[in-house]
Design a protein around this motif. Structure first.
Motif, PDB file in Angstrom:
ATOM      1  N   VAL A 118       0.828  -1.205   0.000  1.00  0.00           N
ATOM      2  CA  VAL A 118       0.000   0.000   0.000  1.00  0.00           C
ATOM      3  C   VAL A 118       0.862   1.254   0.000  1.00  0.00           C
ATOM      4  O   VAL A 118       2.052   1.220   0.310  1.00  0.00           O
ATOM      5  N   LYS A 119       0.206   2.369  -0.372  1.00  0.00           N
ATOM      6  CA  LYS A 119       0.754   3.704  -0.168  1.00  0.00           C
ATOM      7  C   LYS A 119      -0.282   4.495   0.630  1.00  0.00           C
ATOM      8  O   LYS A 119      -1.488   4.240   0.513  1.00  0.00           O
ATOM      9  N   GLY A 120       0.190   5.466   1.422  1.00  0.00           N
ATOM     10  CA  GLY A 120      -0.772   6.260   2.177  1.00  0.00           C
ATOM     11  C   GLY A 120      -0.185   6.955   3.375  1.00  0.00           C
ATOM     12  O   GLY A 120       1.008   7.301   3.393  1.00  0.00           O
ATOM     13  N   LEU A 121      -1.025   7.172   4.394  1.00  0.00           N
ATOM     14  CA  LEU A 121      -0.633   7.857   5.617  1.00  0.00           C
ATOM     15  C   LEU A 121      -1.243   7.123   6.810  1.00  0.00           C
ATOM     16  O   LEU A 121      -2.347   6.579   6.720  1.00  0.00           O
ATOM     17  N   TYR A 122      -0.500   7.160   7.907  1.00  0.00           N
ATOM     18  CA  TYR A 122      -0.998   6.564   9.155  1.00  0.00           C
ATOM     19  C   TYR A 122      -0.649   7.500  10.298  1.00  0.00           C
ATOM     20  O   TYR A 122       0.454   8.066  10.353  1.00  0.00           O
ATOM     21  N   ILE A 123      -1.594   7.691  11.210  1.00  0.00           N
ATOM     22  CA  ILE A 123      -1.333   8.558  12.355  1.00  0.00           C
ATOM     23  C   ILE A 123      -1.991   7.976  13.601  1.00  0.00           C
ATOM     24  O   ILE A 123      -3.052   7.339  13.526  1.00  0.00           O
ATOM     25  N   ALA A 173       3.114   7.777   1.257  1.00  0.00           N
ATOM     26  CA  ALA A 173       2.349   7.984   0.032  1.00  0.00           C
ATOM     27  C   ALA A 173       3.226   7.910  -1.213  1.00  0.00           C
ATOM     28  O   ALA A 173       2.712   7.777  -2.331  1.00  0.00           O
ATOM     29  N   ASP A 174       4.525   8.016  -1.040  1.00  0.00           N
ATOM     30  CA  ASP A 174       5.422   7.937  -2.191  1.00  0.00           C
ATOM     31  C   ASP A 174       6.314   6.694  -2.153  1.00  0.00           C
ATOM     32  O   ASP A 174       7.308   6.611  -2.861  1.00  0.00           O
ATOM     33  N   GLN A 175       5.958   5.730  -1.325  1.00  0.00           N
ATOM     34  CA  GLN A 175       6.779   4.518  -1.196  1.00  0.00           C
ATOM     35  C   GLN A 175       5.898   3.318  -0.886  1.00  0.00           C
ATOM     36  O   GLN A 175       5.143   3.331   0.091  1.00  0.00           O
ATOM     37  N   TRP A 176       5.994   2.275  -1.714  1.00  0.00           N
ATOM     38  CA  TRP A 176       5.224   1.064  -1.463  1.00  0.00           C
ATOM     39  C   TRP A 176       5.689   0.414  -0.157  1.00  0.00           C
ATOM     40  O   TRP A 176       6.883   0.280   0.084  1.00  0.00           O
ATOM     41  N   THR A 177       4.713   0.042   0.658  1.00  0.00           N
ATOM     42  CA  THR A 177       5.000  -0.533   1.967  1.00  0.00           C
ATOM     43  C   THR A 177       4.151  -1.786   2.160  1.00  0.00           C
ATOM     44  O   THR A 177       2.979  -1.813   1.766  1.00  0.00           O
ATOM     45  N   ASP A 178       4.736  -2.819   2.762  1.00  0.00           N
ATOM     46  CA  ASP A 178       3.960  -4.025   3.062  1.00  0.00           C
ATOM     47  C   ASP A 178       2.778  -3.663   3.958  1.00  0.00           C
ATOM     48  O   ASP A 178       2.948  -3.018   5.001  1.00  0.00           O
ATOM     49  N   PHE A 179       1.598  -4.095   3.560  1.00  0.00           N
ATOM     50  CA  PHE A 179       0.405  -3.793   4.351  1.00  0.00           C
ATOM     51  C   PHE A 179       0.514  -4.379   5.754  1.00  0.00           C
ATOM     52  O   PHE A 179       0.051  -3.780   6.729  1.00  0.00           O
ATOM     53  N   THR A 190      -3.772   5.615  -0.336  1.00  0.00           N
ATOM     54  CA  THR A 190      -3.827   6.315  -1.623  1.00  0.00           C
ATOM     55  C   THR A 190      -3.658   5.362  -2.802  1.00  0.00           C
ATOM     56  O   THR A 190      -4.018   5.709  -3.926  1.00  0.00           O
ATOM     57  N   ASP A 191      -3.122   4.180  -2.560  1.00  0.00           N
ATOM     58  CA  ASP A 191      -2.941   3.204  -3.646  1.00  0.00           C
ATOM     59  C   ASP A 191      -2.691   1.840  -3.018  1.00  0.00           C
ATOM     60  O   ASP A 191      -2.293   1.741  -1.853  1.00  0.00           O
ATOM     61  N   PHE A 192      -2.905   0.784  -3.795  1.00  0.00           N
ATOM     62  CA  PHE A 192      -2.670  -0.563  -3.277  1.00  0.00           C
ATOM     63  C   PHE A 192      -2.428  -1.534  -4.428  1.00  0.00           C
ATOM     64  O   PHE A 192      -2.777  -1.275  -5.589  1.00  0.00           O
ATOM     65  N   ARG A 193      -1.805  -2.645  -4.093  1.00  0.00           N
ATOM     66  CA  ARG A 193      -1.673  -3.793  -4.988  1.00  0.00           C
ATOM     67  C   ARG A 193      -1.974  -5.031  -4.148  1.00  0.00           C
ATOM     68  O   ARG A 193      -1.467  -5.181  -3.039  1.00  0.00           O
ATOM     69  N   LYS A 194      -2.804  -5.923  -4.691  1.00  0.00           N
ATOM     70  CA  LYS A 194      -3.194  -7.120  -3.968  1.00  0.00           C
ATOM     71  C   LYS A 194      -2.170  -8.235  -4.155  1.00  0.00           C
ATOM     72  O   LYS A 194      -1.330  -8.195  -5.063  1.00  0.00           O
ATOM     73  N   SER A 195      -2.253  -9.240  -3.291  1.00  0.00           N
ATOM     74  CA  SER A 195      -1.404 -10.429  -3.423  1.00  0.00           C
ATOM     75  C   SER A 195      -1.603 -11.034  -4.806  1.00  0.00           C
ATOM     76  O   SER A 195      -2.724 -11.094  -5.324  1.00  0.00           O
TER      77      SER A 195
END
Length: 284
Positions: free
Chosen positions: A133-138, A180-186, A224-229
């Motif tokens: 995923v890409k995005g934000l967490y707080i 948001a600018d870097q793919w991260t393991d969900f 903001t974005d995702f890719r599934k398994s």
């Protein structure tokens, strides 16, 4: 050993030791125990009384280990097997230590153009095992006076909102991740949220904004974005994995070449002799 009263590792060969009477603790055959050796094993901040007691204990254990070893060696029937296992373990430790050194120092940088070319040729084979995923967490206290503003900024997730989160959000937050600018393991993101998010693929496909509260703390996530398994890895996500794979292959090739050269040299110097079975194997 209770009379030892100096603050202090371990046996060394007496032929290589120029120990003073002050440093000398004990000698067993050719092995010598010195005070500086023991000092390095003492924990920081130990009192003088505890130091003296621990020094004595370490010295006693050092002597006892030799005494038991000699006694056992005289009564154990398979000492040859134990000696062989010890030698094999030592060789394994040395070889593994050298391989770690090679991995740290001996791998040359990988040309990123080569990495890109590999991705172009093999993208269809590079599949995700987990969603990314890409995005934000707080994570922010529920008592925050800016909670509603932070909630709005998280949902808008536009450049102005990013700036606001960087300023007010970071001051209020107990944790803030911008990816948001870097793919991260969900799984990494999900691990920071106390609630169970269920199946990762279903969650990322159906969720843009997620919020939960526990024990006076609010957790917010905006994707903001995702890719599934099973999906093809994005190039920027795959690149470091390809680079690591190439480095591992370069290291394996280097090690194979090194072993081949060392083997040939050992045979030439008659350090190594091989029987017919080994020679036939090499010719295959």
């Amino acid at each position: 050993m209770s009379s030892i009263a100096v603050t202090v590792g371990c046996g060394r060969d007496s032929n290589n030791s120029a120990a003073s009477d002050h440093d000398f603790v004990a000698q067993y055959r050719d092995s010598v125990l010195l005070m500086p050796d023991i000092v390095r094993r003492l924990p920081a901040g130990i009192t003088a009384a505890d130091s003296a007691a621990l020094i004595s204990k370490i010295a006693d254990q050092w002597i006892e280990s030799f005494l038991i070893e000699d006694l056992a060696a005289s009564q154990i029937d398979d000492m040859d097997r134990i000696d062989a296992l010890t030698a094999a373990y030592r060789r394994s430790l040395i070889a593994d230590s050298y391989r770690r050194k090679m991995r740290h120092n001996g791998v040359q940088p990988v040309d990123m153009e080569v990495v890109k070319a590999y991705y172009r040729d093999h993208a269809s084979e590079l599949r995700l095992e987990r969603p990314i995923v890409k995005g934000l967490y707080i994570r922010v206290p529920a008592s925050s006076l800016h909670l509603d503003e932070i909630r709005q900024w998280m949902r808008q997730a536009d450049p102005d909102s990013y700036d606001a989160l960087e300023n007010t959000g970071r001051r209020e937050a107990t944790a803030f991740r911008y990816f948001a600018d870097q793919w991260t393991d969900f799984d990494v993101i999900a691990g920071e949220i106390p609630s169970r998010l269920g199946d990762g693929d279903r969650f990322v496909e159906s969720t843009v904004d997620y919020e939960t509260e526990l024990n006076g703390t609010v957790y917010m996530l905006h994707l903001t974005d995702f890719r599934k398994s099973g999906a093809t890895m994005p190039e920027e996500y795959a690149a470091p994995l390809i680079e690591d794979r190439m480095k591992s292959q370069h290291l394996a090739d280097y090690e194979a070449g090194l072993i081949k050269a060392l083997r040939a040299s050992a045979i030439e110097k008659q350090i190594l002799k091989e029987g017919k079975a080994m020679k036939a194997k090499d010719e295959q």
